[in-house]
Design a protein around this motif. Sequence first.
Motif, PDB file in Angstrom:
ATOM      1  N   LEU A 169      -5.789  -6.369 -18.670  1.00 10.95           N
ATOM      2  CA  LEU A 169      -5.507  -5.445 -17.573  1.00 10.95           C
ATOM      3  C   LEU A 169      -5.005  -6.228 -16.364  1.00 10.95           C
ATOM      4  N   ASP A 170      -4.160  -5.599 -15.557  1.00 15.05           N
ATOM      5  CA  ASP A 170      -3.741  -6.198 -14.290  1.00 15.05           C
ATOM      6  C   ASP A 170      -4.863  -5.970 -13.272  1.00 15.05           C
ATOM      7  N   HIS A 171      -5.767  -6.947 -13.158  1.00 20.68           N
ATOM      8  CA  HIS A 171      -6.933  -6.794 -12.292  1.00 20.68           C
ATOM      9  C   HIS A 171      -6.570  -6.830 -10.810  1.00 20.68           C
ATOM     10  N   MET A 172      -5.498  -7.527 -10.457  1.00 20.43           N
ATOM     11  CA  MET A 172      -5.073  -7.544  -9.051  1.00 20.43           C
ATOM     12  C   MET A 172      -4.669  -6.148  -8.603  1.00 20.43           C
ATOM     13  N   LEU A 173      -3.887  -5.470  -9.410  1.00 21.08           N
ATOM     14  CA  LEU A 173      -3.474  -4.116  -9.068  1.00 21.08           C
ATOM     15  C   LEU A 173      -4.678  -3.185  -9.022  1.00 21.08           C
ATOM     16  N   LEU A 203     -15.428 -12.413 -14.374  1.00 28.07           N
ATOM     17  CA  LEU A 203     -14.893 -13.428 -13.467  1.00 28.07           C
ATOM     18  C   LEU A 203     -13.484 -13.064 -13.009  1.00 28.07           C
ATOM     19  N   ALA A 204     -12.631 -12.609 -13.929  1.00 30.57           N
ATOM     20  CA  ALA A 204     -11.252 -12.260 -13.569  1.00 30.57           C
ATOM     21  C   ALA A 204     -11.219 -11.115 -12.555  1.00 30.57           C
ATOM     22  N   ARG A 205     -12.066 -10.124 -12.762  1.00 30.04           N
ATOM     23  CA  ARG A 205     -12.075  -8.985 -11.846  1.00 30.04           C
ATOM     24  C   ARG A 205     -12.633  -9.383 -10.485  1.00 30.04           C
ATOM     25  N   TRP A 206     -13.665 -10.211 -10.472  1.00 29.53           N
ATOM     26  CA  TRP A 206     -14.263 -10.614  -9.195  1.00 29.53           C
ATOM     27  C   TRP A 206     -13.294 -11.478  -8.390  1.00 29.53           C
ATOM     28  N   LYS A 211      -9.704 -11.891  -3.664  1.00 29.91           N
ATOM     29  CA  LYS A 211      -8.364 -12.185  -3.161  1.00 29.91           C
ATOM     30  C   LYS A 211      -7.778 -10.983  -2.433  1.00 29.91           C
ATOM     31  N   VAL A 212      -7.921  -9.801  -3.022  1.00 33.12           N
ATOM     32  CA  VAL A 212      -7.380  -8.596  -2.394  1.00 33.12           C
ATOM     33  C   VAL A 212      -8.148  -8.270  -1.115  1.00 33.12           C
ATOM     34  N   ALA A 213      -9.465  -8.448  -1.132  1.00 36.28           N
ATOM     35  CA  ALA A 213     -10.269  -8.191   0.076  1.00 36.28           C
ATOM     36  C   ALA A 213      -9.785  -9.069   1.232  1.00 36.28           C
ATOM     37  N   ALA A 214      -9.482 -10.341   0.952  1.00 35.07           N
ATOM     38  CA  ALA A 214      -8.979 -11.239   1.996  1.00 35.07           C
ATOM     39  C   ALA A 214      -7.633 -10.750   2.520  1.00 35.07           C
ATOM     40  N   GLU A 215      -6.769 -10.284   1.615  1.00 33.28           N
ATOM     41  CA  GLU A 215      -5.453  -9.779   2.022  1.00 33.28           C
ATOM     42  C   GLU A 215      -5.578  -8.546   2.916  1.00 33.28           C
ATOM     43  N   LEU A 216      -6.593  -7.726   2.647  1.00 29.45           N
ATOM     44  CA  LEU A 216      -6.766  -6.480   3.394  1.00 29.45           C
ATOM     45  C   LEU A 216      -7.714  -6.637   4.582  1.00 29.45           C
ATOM     46  N   ASP A 217      -8.165  -7.875   4.820  1.00 33.18           N
ATOM     47  CA  ASP A 217      -9.085  -8.158   5.919  1.00 33.18           C
ATOM     48  C   ASP A 217     -10.393  -7.370   5.767  1.00 33.18           C
ATOM     49  N   PHE A 256     -18.504  -0.453  -4.733  1.00 32.45           N
ATOM     50  CA  PHE A 256     -17.477  -0.607  -5.768  1.00 32.45           C
ATOM     51  C   PHE A 256     -18.164  -1.257  -6.962  1.00 32.45           C
ATOM     52  N   ALA A 257     -18.311  -0.495  -8.050  1.00 31.70           N
ATOM     53  CA  ALA A 257     -19.079  -0.943  -9.209  1.00 31.70           C
ATOM     54  C   ALA A 257     -18.173  -1.490 -10.305  1.00 31.70           C
ATOM     55  N   PHE A 258     -18.703  -2.375 -11.115  1.00 25.34           N
ATOM     56  CA  PHE A 258     -17.956  -3.036 -12.185  1.00 25.34           C
ATOM     57  C   PHE A 258     -17.444  -2.054 -13.233  1.00 25.34           C
TER      58      PHE A 258
END
Length: 364
Positions: A169-173, A203-206, A211-217, A256-258
């Motif tokens: 899966l594209d976990h970043m998206l 691990l991949a999802r976390w 990374k996305v949380a940092a991008e979105l502040d 936000f749950a796994f």
Amino acid sequence: MTSNDKETPSPTAIVRPDLKELAKHLGVSQTTVSRVLNGSAKQYRISEETQKRVLAAAAKLNYKANVLARSLRSKRSKTVGVMVPEISEGYSTAVLGGIEDVLLLSGFFYFVVSHRHHADLLREYPSLLLSRAVEGIIAVDSVLEEDLPVPVVAVSDHHHRPSVVNIELDHMLAAHYALEHLKRLHHSEIAFIKGQTFSSDTLARWRAICKVAAELDIEVNPRLVTQLDDHGLGTEPGRAATVRLLERGEHFTAIFAFNDLAAIGAITVLRESGIKVPEQVSVVGFDDILSAGTNNPPLTTVRQPLQEMGRVAATTLLQMIQSERQEWPKHPIRVLPAFVERQSTAAARGRGAVQGKNFNSQGN
């Protein structure tokens, strides 16, 4: 016996046509007859009229393929093995549904084994399946440590090896979908429930979430991060993780749950403690299992195309079985998530959830 008498042939006297004779009788190729009888007519776009003619003639002429003899001659068993963590509602069952769709149409049999992430079973099952003459293996959220002499397709295994084709899966998206949704609803204090340590996706999802949380502040507060226990089934690990969050006494307005089962467990604990969902705490799940839409409230979630991942895995494995090794996919096959907004999320209103250390899930 008179000339008018008719003798009924004994069963041993019945002569059944072979594939060549059946094809000649129908006026079609042996390949067409074989594909219809093997259940792969749709794959090769054989018309329904031809399918009906072949099946009707095979029944009328009492045609029976000698599957064992054919497999011995061709060294083909038309059987694959499927390894899953468990067979219950949720991830594995949905992926299995997609695998089954493809294999049944292709005339393949399959063995399914579940291991509950026991290391000894993960080691033993590949050999067990190979002893059943499987032509390939699909490993669903199951890490295989050794190379095998048959094609292997892994669903959600992030260990990249030349001998295995991964469906990922594209976990970043996926992380963008969930966190952008919560930010749009003005949630800044978000609790996170990570997956079990044994899950290939954890691990991949976390990493994607951070990374996305940092991008979105968006701040990821370690005090608002907990992890699902490695033991327990169904919604219980999500319940236990939410209890731990509440016991810390930290304020939060969203979770936000796994996965969806963890999210449903979280909602149960929140409601038992008198915290309203979504009025005080919004909850986002992951997977979009069948019960996500019927939960109370219906669950907002990242939809992982689980059945499609199963179909892609099975289709890829069959292509690998039928082709030379150098034709195998060289890179992971990516699938895309979607976002499903339902009634478990709402705009942050400032109240959120906070409990003392004496909290328990019964609200006493």
